[in-house]
Design an enzyme around this catalytic site. Structure first.
Site, PDB file in Angstrom:
ATOM      1  CG  HIS A 109      -0.272   0.037   2.527  1.00 41.18           C
ATOM      2  ND1 HIS A 109       0.332  -1.068   3.078  1.00 41.18           N
ATOM      3  CD2 HIS A 109      -0.069   1.039   3.416  1.00 41.18           C
ATOM      4  CE1 HIS A 109       0.858  -0.747   4.241  1.00 41.18           C
ATOM      5  NE2 HIS A 109       0.636   0.533   4.472  1.00 41.18           N
ATOM      6  CG  ASP A 110       2.152   3.478   3.104  1.00 47.57           C
ATOM      7  OD1 ASP A 110       1.282   4.116   2.480  1.00 47.57           O
ATOM      8  OD2 ASP A 110       2.218   3.443   4.349  1.00 47.57           O
ATOM      9  CE  LYS A 113       3.658   6.790   3.955  1.00 44.18           C
ATOM     10  NZ  LYS A 113       3.382   6.326   5.314  1.00 44.18           N
ATOM     11  CG  HIS A 138       1.880   7.730   0.166  1.00 43.72           C
ATOM     12  ND1 HIS A 138       1.330   8.621   1.046  1.00 43.72           N
ATOM     13  CD2 HIS A 138       1.328   6.530   0.470  1.00 43.72           C
ATOM     14  CE1 HIS A 138       0.486   7.983   1.850  1.00 43.72           C
ATOM     15  NE2 HIS A 138       0.463   6.713   1.522  1.00 43.72           N
ATOM     16  CG  HIS A 162      -3.600   3.253   1.237  1.00 37.86           C
ATOM     17  ND1 HIS A 162      -2.872   3.452   0.087  1.00 37.86           N
ATOM     18  CD2 HIS A 162      -2.837   3.743   2.244  1.00 37.86           C
ATOM     19  CE1 HIS A 162      -1.732   4.031   0.389  1.00 37.86           C
ATOM     20  NE2 HIS A 162      -1.683   4.228   1.704  1.00 37.86           N
ATOM     21  CG  ASP A 191      -2.773   2.185   7.020  1.00 33.96           C
ATOM     22  OD1 ASP A 191      -1.720   1.765   7.528  1.00 33.96           O
ATOM     23  OD2 ASP A 191      -2.804   3.147   6.226  1.00 33.96           O
TER      24      ASP A 191
HETATM   25 FE   LIG Z   1      -0.381   5.352   3.063  1.00 35.33          FE
END
Ligand SMILES: [Fe+2]
Length: 253
Positions: A109-110, A113, A138, A162, A191
């Protein structure tokens, strides 16, 4: 030419019958061989599909670990969130067993980043408006990075959405309600649950019970009320066990 006798007729009929029986037996043997071959091919195909699925999972985990390696604070966040998310997805009725892509999305999901500098990502004081705008990019960067990776399927929707909120005030697309893909609505709770129950540079972790209150209060604003209800039916011990499981599976540095 002598006339055909009754005995000759019986003999020729018997011979014809034996021929037919031999042919039928040969056909049956051949069919059994085909069936055995098919079973073997099917077994091999299934083994190959499982191997492929394992390779996909290993690739996704490697990528997810690479993203998290720079962040000593949230260590194993993706693994924990994926574990919480899968339990929540099952409770919500999402067909997760048939869709490994959803778990891939939870783990990655990240990934966007990677484009956010450490100085911003790990800043313990509040972010400036420009810094916050960069952090908020992101999900889009992540979905761009993964755009051509077909096997991630709808997992890519989790990456992009998300941070959407049920009331439409989230980002990047400001989707609201059921416009937000269900897997992303499920993920948002997983999350937040992990963010609240682990130490962060800007605050200390809180307990499962307190986190539950905060999440339940956000039903209808930040979160899908139906998914919150599914979450609220799962005991804290389930999440605590999943969290311990991820910790004990981690390899020492
Ligand atoms: Fe995130």
């Amino acid at each position: 030419m002598s006339p055909i006798t009754g005995e000759e007729t019986v003999a020729s009929l018997r011979a014809a019958l034996e021929r037919t029986e031999r042919q039928a037996a040969a056909r049956q043997t051949q069919l059994e061989r085909y069936a055995a071959d098919l079973r073997e091919v099917f077994k091999q195909e299934r083994a190959r599909a499982q191997e492929l699925r394992r390779s996909y999972m290993a690739t996704v985990r490697a990528l997810s670990n690479a993203v998290e390696a720079r962040d000593a604070y949230t260590g194993k966040h993706a693994e924990r969130v994926a574990a919480y998310g899968m339990v929540l997805a099952q409770a919500t009725g999402l067909q997760v067993a048939d869709s490994p892509q959803i778990e891939f999305g939870f783990l990655l999901h990240d990934v966007g980043k990677v484009a956010v500098p450490d100085a911003i990502l790990f800043k313990s004081s509040s972010l400036t408006e420009e810094e916050y705008a960069l952090v908020r990019r992101h999900p889009v960067i992540g979905s761009e990075i993964l755009r051509d990776v077909d096997f991630l399927g709808e997992g890519k929707l989790v990456v992009r959405h998300h941070h959407e909120r049920w009331d439409g005030t989230g980002y990047p697309d400001g989707l609201r309600g059921e416009q937000i893909p269900l897997a992303a609505r499920v993920f948002a709770i997983a999350d937040t649950l992990d963010a609240l129950t682990t130490d962060r540079p800007y605050r200390k972790a809180i307990g499962w019970e307190e986190a539950r209150k905060i999440i339940c209060r956000a039903a209808g604003t930040q979160f899908d009320p139906a998914v919150v209800a599914a979450y609220d039916a799962i005991g804290d011990e389930t999440f605590a066990r999943l969290s311990d499981g991820v910790r004990s599976s981690s390899t020492p540095p």
